[in-house]
Design a protein around this motif. Sequence first.
Motif, mmCIF file in Angstrom:
data_model
loop_
_atom_site.group_PDB
_atom_site.id
_atom_site.type_symbol
_atom_site.label_atom_id
_atom_site.label_comp_id
_atom_site.label_asym_id
_atom_site.label_seq_id
_atom_site.Cartn_x
_atom_site.Cartn_y
_atom_site.Cartn_z
ATOM 1 N N PHE A 70 1.004 -1.478 0.014
ATOM 2 C CA PHE A 70 -0.019 0.113 -0.399
ATOM 3 C C PHE A 70 0.906 1.310 -0.339
ATOM 4 C CE2 PHE A 70 -2.477 -3.564 2.054
ATOM 5 C CZ PHE A 70 -3.557 -3.341 1.771
ATOM 6 N N ALA A 71 2.238 0.954 -0.086
ATOM 7 C CA ALA A 71 2.985 2.660 0.488
ATOM 8 C C ALA A 71 3.037 3.211 -0.996
ATOM 9 C CB ALA A 71 4.730 2.204 0.450
ATOM 10 N N ASP A 72 2.649 2.714 -2.124
ATOM 11 C CA ASP A 72 2.945 3.893 -3.318
ATOM 12 C C ASP A 72 1.231 4.937 -3.368
ATOM 13 O OD1 ASP A 72 5.669 4.239 -3.927
ATOM 14 O OD2 ASP A 72 5.407 1.494 -3.421
ATOM 15 N N ARG A 73 0.471 3.868 -2.253
ATOM 16 C CA ARG A 73 -0.958 4.128 -3.037
ATOM 17 C C ARG A 73 -1.568 5.645 -2.186
ATOM 18 N NH1 ARG A 73 -4.499 -0.148 -4.955
ATOM 19 N NH2 ARG A 73 -3.546 -1.837 -5.457
ATOM 20 N N PHE A 74 -0.525 6.238 -1.666
ATOM 21 C CA PHE A 74 -0.374 7.122 -0.647
ATOM 22 C C PHE A 74 0.155 8.478 -1.107
ATOM 23 C CE2 PHE A 74 -2.489 3.841 1.335
ATOM 24 C CZ PHE A 74 -4.260 4.124 1.308
ATOM 25 N N ASP A 75 -0.619 9.880 -1.323
ATOM 26 C CA ASP A 75 0.794 11.105 -0.876
ATOM 27 C C ASP A 75 1.402 10.572 0.047
ATOM 28 O OD1 ASP A 75 2.098 13.336 0.103
ATOM 29 O OD2 ASP A 75 -0.105 14.600 0.283
ATOM 30 N N ARG A 76 3.068 10.563 0.107
ATOM 31 C CA ARG A 76 3.568 10.340 0.602
ATOM 32 C C ARG A 76 3.514 10.531 2.496
ATOM 33 N NH1 ARG A 76 5.934 6.343 -1.970
ATOM 34 N NH2 ARG A 76 6.564 6.885 -4.421
ATOM 35 N N ARG A 78 1.214 12.778 3.672
ATOM 36 C CA ARG A 78 -0.115 11.538 4.678
ATOM 37 C C ARG A 78 0.472 10.504 4.765
ATOM 38 N NH1 ARG A 78 -5.494 13.404 1.732
ATOM 39 N NH2 ARG A 78 -5.557 15.586 1.605
ATOM 40 N N LEU A 79 1.007 9.656 4.386
ATOM 41 C CA LEU A 79 1.225 8.327 4.867
ATOM 42 C C LEU A 79 2.611 8.373 6.127
ATOM 43 C CD1 LEU A 79 1.426 5.071 4.596
ATOM 44 C CD2 LEU A 79 2.916 5.039 2.556
ATOM 45 N N LEU A 80 3.050 9.600 5.906
ATOM 46 C CA LEU A 80 4.273 9.819 6.994
ATOM 47 C C LEU A 80 3.605 10.200 8.524
ATOM 48 C CD1 LEU A 80 7.263 10.299 8.086
ATOM 49 C CD2 LEU A 80 6.711 12.152 7.273
ATOM 50 N N LEU A 81 2.942 10.743 7.985
ATOM 51 C CA LEU A 81 1.588 11.252 9.345
ATOM 52 C C LEU A 81 1.033 10.521 9.928
ATOM 53 C CD1 LEU A 81 1.403 15.153 7.906
ATOM 54 C CD2 LEU A 81 2.486 14.073 9.955
ATOM 55 N N PHE A 82 0.260 9.606 9.313
ATOM 56 C CA PHE A 82 -0.017 8.376 10.085
ATOM 57 C C PHE A 82 0.972 7.293 10.794
ATOM 58 C CE2 PHE A 82 -1.702 4.188 9.504
ATOM 59 C CZ PHE A 82 -2.999 3.998 10.194
ATOM 60 N N GLY A 118 10.711 4.725 8.517
ATOM 61 C CA GLY A 118 12.291 5.556 7.859
ATOM 62 C C GLY A 118 12.615 4.974 6.680
ATOM 63 N N SER A 119 11.047 3.802 6.195
ATOM 64 C CA SER A 119 11.432 3.501 4.615
ATOM 65 C C SER A 119 10.685 4.872 3.796
ATOM 66 C CB SER A 119 10.181 2.283 4.903
ATOM 67 O OG SER A 119 8.942 2.535 4.818
ATOM 68 N N ILE A 120 9.722 5.371 4.883
ATOM 69 C CA ILE A 120 8.930 6.549 4.142
ATOM 70 C C ILE A 120 9.682 7.814 3.395
ATOM 71 C CG2 ILE A 120 6.976 8.727 4.099
ATOM 72 C CD1 ILE A 120 5.842 6.477 5.593
ATOM 73 N N GLN A 337 7.208 2.505 -7.612
ATOM 74 C CA GLN A 337 7.234 1.041 -6.540
ATOM 75 C C GLN A 337 8.439 2.386 -5.566
ATOM 76 O OE1 GLN A 337 9.018 -1.377 -9.657
ATOM 77 N NE2 GLN A 337 7.180 -1.997 -9.423
ATOM 78 N N ARG A 338 8.421 3.108 -5.119
ATOM 79 C CA ARG A 338 10.052 3.225 -4.109
ATOM 80 C C ARG A 338 9.341 3.237 -2.700
ATOM 81 N NH1 ARG A 338 11.320 9.416 -6.906
ATOM 82 N NH2 ARG A 338 12.598 8.049 -9.049
ATOM 83 N N GLY A 339 7.702 3.511 -2.308
ATOM 84 C CA GLY A 339 7.262 3.338 -1.260
ATOM 85 C C GLY A 339 7.641 1.595 -0.906
ATOM 86 N N SER A 340 6.885 0.749 -2.167
ATOM 87 C CA SER A 340 7.650 -0.759 -1.724
ATOM 88 C C SER A 340 8.115 -1.190 -0.969
ATOM 89 C CB SER A 340 5.938 -1.401 -2.378
ATOM 90 O OG SER A 340 6.808 -1.134 -3.612
ATOM 91 N N PHE A 341 9.312 -0.382 -1.808
ATOM 92 C CA PHE A 341 11.106 -0.896 -2.297
ATOM 93 C C PHE A 341 11.169 -0.801 -0.642
ATOM 94 C CE2 PHE A 341 15.185 0.119 -2.312
ATOM 95 C CZ PHE A 341 16.243 -1.263 -3.278
#
Length: 405
Positions: A70-76, A78-82, A118-120, A337-341
Amino acid sequence: MSSTTFSPYQKTVVGLLAFLQFAVILDFMIMSPLGAMIMPEMNISPQQFGLVVSAYAFSAGLSGLLTAGFADRFDRKRLLLFFYTGFVIGTLWCGLAQSFESLLVARIVTGLFGGVIGSIVLAISTDLFPLQLRGRVMGMIQTAFAASQVLGIPIGLYLSNKWNWHTPFIAMAALGLLGGLVVAWKMQPVNEHLKLKQEHSAFLHLWHTVAEPRYLLAFATTALLMTGGFMLMPFSSAYLVGNLGIDLHHLPTVYLVTGLCTIAFGPLIGRAADKLGKFRVFLFGTGLSIVMVLVYTHLEPITIPVIVVVNAVLFLGIFSRIIPYQALVSSLPAQHQRGSFNAISASIQQLSGGIASVIAGHIVTMGPDGRLRHFDTVGYVIVGTSLVAAMLVWRLNRFIQARPV
């Protein structure tokens, strides 16, 4: 702005990302020093405390795999803040825990959220900064490790000595909340990857990332690079005291000076990687690390100034591998694919680090005189993994040069 110059906004982002890394690393590292206070106060055994410490690492490794699809499906942003919000809540929970069960669950929750941050951070760094700047960016972000050692741990121990072991976690949660509010206010959305075609299935997205041969090569390299630090660090204080004769009162001085040197090294290594070439700096770091690991694991009782110099040069070698490698491999995954990688890579770091610690624990034994035995064998294992990792990075570098992403 030229391609080799940071804009004011980019400087702000680098500072924010470094702070987030600092918060996450400090939360992980501070548990071990607090063990001497937590165990008697909560009446828990060393085995139970070991479970509390390892619970973070394993839940962090699991969370990376679970979120990779799911890591590449959202604004990074927003994902970081979540995930950062969950991390702050978990840290506060640790500070409020009154029983072994509550503390264990709190560490699991903190790891589930903190393990993805860290990945985000790496995905955002890759999205916002061109390859020519990434060495310096990674150098600044990696100084978070040294800063947590130099600033965070002594302050955390001071707060726990003045009040109790709960205080550092509550203070970290308060500081983390403030940092999260600044990120929400200052950072712009990071959503360019959403304009690219997305796969409908999160599982397929994860599978296509895992099954990519060039990514598998990078994952294997990451696992090997993690073995060095995770095999040495758990036994470093016992080795310094039992084998090298460093007194407990001077032990903080060794770590303090080493951390200050590492803070200075990070940006310089990043700048060298951008200017001289990331693979060249990585090779320099590999060679220096091999020499210094062999020196370090074969030392006899020495003076504090000598061990400080040895420690500092050893960390110069270690960071001269990590920083250029992260900058180099950042150009490997496609943008969508950067988020998932990075999520999978972060999981591999946690899991391989845990496995490396277990292996080192089976190699090293404690003699009746308090000296560690077979520590030199750990050094030989690290040299072997370093050489294999260098060969894999050489292949990755050839691939990146032939087919830049």
